[in-house]
Design a protein around this motif. Structure first.
Motif, short mmCIF file in Angstrom:
data_model
loop_
_atom_site.label_atom_id
_atom_site.label_comp_id
_atom_site.label_asym_id
_atom_site.label_seq_id
_atom_site.Cartn_x
_atom_site.Cartn_y
_atom_site.Cartn_z
N SER A 51 0.83 -1.20 0.00
CA SER A 51 0.00 0.00 0.00
C SER A 51 0.86 1.25 0.00
CB SER A 51 -0.93 0.02 1.21
OG SER A 51 -1.88 -1.01 1.10
N SER A 67 2.68 1.45 -3.50
CA SER A 67 1.80 1.71 -4.64
C SER A 67 1.23 3.13 -4.58
CB SER A 67 0.68 0.67 -4.72
OG SER A 67 -0.13 0.70 -3.58
N GLU A 68 0.94 3.63 -3.38
CA GLU A 68 0.46 5.01 -3.25
C GLU A 68 1.53 6.00 -3.71
OE1 GLU A 68 -0.76 5.46 0.82
OE2 GLU A 68 -2.40 4.01 0.58
N ARG A 69 2.77 5.78 -3.30
CA ARG A 69 3.85 6.70 -3.67
C ARG A 69 4.14 6.62 -5.17
NH1 ARG A 69 2.50 6.30 0.87
NH2 ARG A 69 3.19 7.56 2.59
N GLU A 72 2.01 5.78 -7.51
CA GLU A 72 0.89 6.42 -8.19
C GLU A 72 1.02 7.94 -8.12
OE1 GLU A 72 -2.26 6.86 -10.62
OE2 GLU A 72 -1.19 5.00 -10.17
N GLN A 73 1.47 8.46 -6.97
CA GLN A 73 1.70 9.91 -6.85
C GLN A 73 2.73 10.38 -7.87
OE1 GLN A 73 2.91 10.59 -2.79
NE2 GLN A 73 0.96 11.51 -2.24
#
Length: 110
Positions: A95, A98-100, A102-103
């Motif tokens: 998580s 993947s968040e970083r 995507e950013q």
């Protein structure tokens, strides 16, 4: 699969296998088939079997030999408490990453 996919898969395959085993106990070929059904068509059985040996040695699974209609007994792998804890850590890490990523991807679109 391209080289980049192969390298990324190396880092995530353990978590993917643990996630499959969290669903239900399975043997090596069954795990490989599920991964291939998910689109990892070039995945070699030997890669999954080597990983299963490692996660067994690390104490993440319990193993039971079950008679097979075709050939020698199958080793059925069941996720245990240590494996569930490892899987939870994998999902937390996934998580975060993947968040970083995507950013970075969306910032690059600006």
């Amino acid at each position: 699969m391209g080289n980049q996919m192969t390298e990324m898969l190396k880092g995530t395959l353990e978590g993917m296998v643990l996630a499959i085993l969290a669903d239900r106990p399975a043997y090596g070929y069954e795990i490989t088939s599920r991964l291939r059904d998910q689109g990892f068509t070039d995945l070699v059985e030997g890669t999954v079997y080597a990983l299963l040996v490692r996660i067994e040695q690390r104490g993440f699974v319990d193993v039971e030999k079950v008679p097979s209609e075709k050939g020698p007994p199958r080793k059925v792998f069941t996720l245990n408490a240590a494996g569930r804890a490892q899987l939870e850590e994998f999902w937390r890490t996934w998580s975060f990453l993947s968040e970083r990523i995507e950013q970075l991807h969306t910032e690059g679109d600006d």
